[in-house]
Design a protein around this motif. Structure first.
Motif, PDB file in Angstrom:
ATOM      1  N   MET A  41      82.085  30.141  23.662  1.00  0.00           N
ATOM      2  CA  MET A  41      82.542  28.826  23.217  1.00  0.00           C
ATOM      3  C   MET A  41      82.120  28.649  21.755  1.00  0.00           C
ATOM      4  SD  MET A  41      83.666  27.765  26.070  1.00  0.00           S
ATOM      5  CE  MET A  41      83.459  27.822  27.824  1.00  0.00           C
ATOM      6  N   GLU A  42      82.855  27.833  21.021  1.00  0.00           N
ATOM      7  CA  GLU A  42      82.406  27.473  19.676  1.00  0.00           C
ATOM      8  C   GLU A  42      81.026  26.845  19.809  1.00  0.00           C
ATOM      9  OE1 GLU A  42      83.953  27.916  16.672  1.00  0.00           O
ATOM     10  OE2 GLU A  42      85.575  28.989  17.655  1.00  0.00           O
ATOM     11  N   GLU A  43      80.139  27.192  18.884  1.00  0.00           N
ATOM     12  CA  GLU A  43      78.763  26.695  18.894  1.00  0.00           C
ATOM     13  C   GLU A  43      77.972  27.165  20.119  1.00  0.00           C
ATOM     14  OE1 GLU A  43      77.730  25.081  16.101  1.00  0.00           O
ATOM     15  OE2 GLU A  43      79.793  25.282  15.393  1.00  0.00           O
ATOM     16  N   GLY A  44      78.388  28.257  20.749  1.00  0.00           N
ATOM     17  CA  GLY A  44      77.690  28.800  21.904  1.00  0.00           C
ATOM     18  C   GLY A  44      76.488  29.640  21.489  1.00  0.00           C
ATOM     19  N   TRP A  45      75.968  30.405  22.423  1.00  0.00           N
ATOM     20  CA  TRP A  45      74.812  31.262  22.154  1.00  0.00           C
ATOM     21  C   TRP A  45      74.958  32.613  22.850  1.00  0.00           C
ATOM     22  CZ3 TRP A  45      72.542  32.730  26.639  1.00  0.00           C
ATOM     23  CH2 TRP A  45      72.654  31.872  27.727  1.00  0.00           C
ATOM     24  N   VAL A  46      74.298  33.608  22.268  1.00  0.00           N
ATOM     25  CA  VAL A  46      74.198  34.951  22.829  1.00  0.00           C
ATOM     26  C   VAL A  46      72.741  35.371  22.694  1.00  0.00           C
ATOM     27  CG1 VAL A  46      74.853  37.388  22.587  1.00  0.00           C
ATOM     28  CG2 VAL A  46      76.570  35.595  22.239  1.00  0.00           C
ATOM     29  N   ARG A  47      72.179  35.884  23.778  1.00  0.00           N
ATOM     30  CA  ARG A  47      70.782  36.342  23.777  1.00  0.00           C
ATOM     31  C   ARG A  47      70.742  37.805  24.202  1.00  0.00           C
ATOM     32  NH1 ARG A  47      68.783  32.873  27.325  1.00  0.00           N
ATOM     33  NH2 ARG A  47      68.566  31.333  25.700  1.00  0.00           N
ATOM     34  N   VAL A  48      70.160  38.651  23.358  1.00  0.00           N
ATOM     35  CA  VAL A  48      69.973  40.068  23.656  1.00  0.00           C
ATOM     36  C   VAL A  48      68.484  40.279  23.887  1.00  0.00           C
ATOM     37  CG1 VAL A  48      70.237  42.436  22.809  1.00  0.00           C
ATOM     38  CG2 VAL A  48      71.943  40.695  22.206  1.00  0.00           C
ATOM     39  N   THR A  49      68.132  40.808  25.065  1.00  0.00           N
ATOM     40  CA  THR A  49      66.734  40.991  25.430  1.00  0.00           C
ATOM     41  C   THR A  49      66.461  42.460  25.729  1.00  0.00           C
ATOM     42  OG1 THR A  49      66.770  38.798  26.447  1.00  0.00           O
ATOM     43  CG2 THR A  49      64.902  40.206  26.970  1.00  0.00           C
ATOM     44  N   LEU A  50      65.416  42.996  25.126  1.00  0.00           N
ATOM     45  CA  LEU A  50      64.981  44.365  25.362  1.00  0.00           C
ATOM     46  C   LEU A  50      63.647  44.325  26.095  1.00  0.00           C
ATOM     47  CD1 LEU A  50      65.508  45.747  21.759  1.00  0.00           C
ATOM     48  CD2 LEU A  50      67.047  46.014  23.687  1.00  0.00           C
ATOM     49  N   ASP A  51      63.479  45.208  27.052  1.00  0.00           N
ATOM     50  CA  ASP A  51      62.233  45.270  27.797  1.00  0.00           C
ATOM     51  C   ASP A  51      62.075  46.671  28.372  1.00  0.00           C
ATOM     52  OD1 ASP A  51      59.841  44.383  28.825  1.00  0.00           O
ATOM     53  OD2 ASP A  51      60.726  43.090  30.346  1.00  0.00           O
ATOM     54  N   ALA A  52      60.880  47.014  28.780  1.00  0.00           N
ATOM     55  CA  ALA A  52      60.629  48.306  29.407  1.00  0.00           C
ATOM     56  C   ALA A  52      59.410  48.181  30.307  1.00  0.00           C
ATOM     57  CB  ALA A  52      60.387  49.383  28.351  1.00  0.00           C
ATOM     58  N   ASP A  53      59.376  49.014  31.311  1.00  0.00           N
ATOM     59  CA  ASP A  53      58.178  49.158  32.124  1.00  0.00           C
ATOM     60  C   ASP A  53      57.827  50.646  32.125  1.00  0.00           C
ATOM     61  OD1 ASP A  53      59.848  50.386  34.034  1.00  0.00           O
ATOM     62  OD2 ASP A  53      59.925  48.609  35.320  1.00  0.00           O
ATOM     63  N   HIS A  54      57.050  51.099  33.056  1.00  0.00           N
ATOM     64  CA  HIS A  54      56.619  52.497  33.041  1.00  0.00           C
ATOM     65  C   HIS A  54      57.715  53.482  33.451  1.00  0.00           C
ATOM     66  CE1 HIS A  54      56.093  51.314  37.215  1.00  0.00           C
ATOM     67  NE2 HIS A  54      56.060  52.596  37.540  1.00  0.00           N
ATOM     68  N   LYS A  55      58.838  52.978  33.989  1.00  0.00           N
ATOM     69  CA  LYS A  55      59.910  53.872  34.438  1.00  0.00           C
ATOM     70  C   LYS A  55      61.253  53.646  33.750  1.00  0.00           C
ATOM     71  CE  LYS A  55      60.168  55.080  38.789  1.00  0.00           C
ATOM     72  NZ  LYS A  55      60.328  55.015  40.249  1.00  0.00           N
ATOM     73  N   PHE A  56      61.537  52.385  33.362  1.00  0.00           N
ATOM     74  CA  PHE A  56      62.872  52.049  32.883  1.00  0.00           C
ATOM     75  C   PHE A  56      62.844  51.257  31.583  1.00  0.00           C
ATOM     76  CE2 PHE A  56      63.321  52.358  37.507  1.00  0.00           C
ATOM     77  CZ  PHE A  56      64.388  53.219  37.606  1.00  0.00           C
ATOM     78  N   PHE A  57      63.926  51.416  30.827  1.00  0.00           N
ATOM     79  CA  PHE A  57      64.245  50.565  29.695  1.00  0.00           C
ATOM     80  C   PHE A  57      65.296  49.589  30.184  1.00  0.00           C
ATOM     81  CE2 PHE A  57      67.263  49.458  26.424  1.00  0.00           C
ATOM     82  CZ  PHE A  57      66.435  48.927  25.469  1.00  0.00           C
ATOM     83  N   TYR A  58      65.184  48.325  29.802  1.00  0.00           N
ATOM     84  CA  TYR A  58      66.134  47.299  30.224  1.00  0.00           C
ATOM     85  C   TYR A  58      66.758  46.629  29.002  1.00  0.00           C
ATOM     86  CZ  TYR A  58      63.415  47.710  34.514  1.00  0.00           C
ATOM     87  OH  TYR A  58      62.766  48.194  35.616  1.00  0.00           O
TER      88      TYR A  58
END
Length: 134
Positions: A41-58
């Motif tokens: 939407m106009e004036e909307g938002w997008v959030r990109v989140t990076l994370d990891a634990d001992h087995k996976f990257f998210y």
């Protein structure tokens, strides 16, 4: 520039670092973020989140966009599939972005999941084993 033009707030969070094929990983993140902006939407938002634990990257890409109808969600990773053919001229693209994204995730032995409601936005979540991105 696309986010700025549409008034969409783009944020990145997390302290994970993902490695792998630089060009492929760039394409994956770019495709998800670009779609989140284009179908927002106009004036909307997008959030990109990076994370990891001992087995996976998210990686998670969330948006406040138009959402994807439930009855077509299982088709969006197909090559050349477009949810709304009428918007093709307006938004551009060929319907290959999500197919490429899925293939990059699979090449890294990962998985990608969609959660979406029409009018409420979408969330793409991917998980890649760390031993495939080192």
């Amino acid at each position: 520039p696309l986010a700025e033009k549409r008034g969409v707030t783009l944020t990145a969070e997390g302290d994970g670092i993902m490695t792998g094929s630089d060009a492929l990983i760039y394409r994956l993140v770019f495709n998800l973020a670009e779609n989140a902006i284009k179908y927002n939407m106009e004036e909307g938002w997008v959030r990109v989140t990076l994370d990891a634990d001992h087995k996976f990257f998210y990686l998670k890409v969330q948006d406040s966009g138009i959402g994807i109808p439930e009855d077509v969600q299982d088709r969006i990773f197909e090559r050349f599939y477009r949810v709304d053919k009428a918007r093709s001229r307006e938004t551009g693209g060929s319907g290959l972005g999500l197919a490429i994204t899925r293939n990059v995730v699979l090449m890294h032995k990962g998985a990608i999941k969609l959660s979406s409601k029409e009018g409420e936005g979408s969330t793409f979540t991917l998980r890649i084993p760390l031993n495939y991105i080192a």
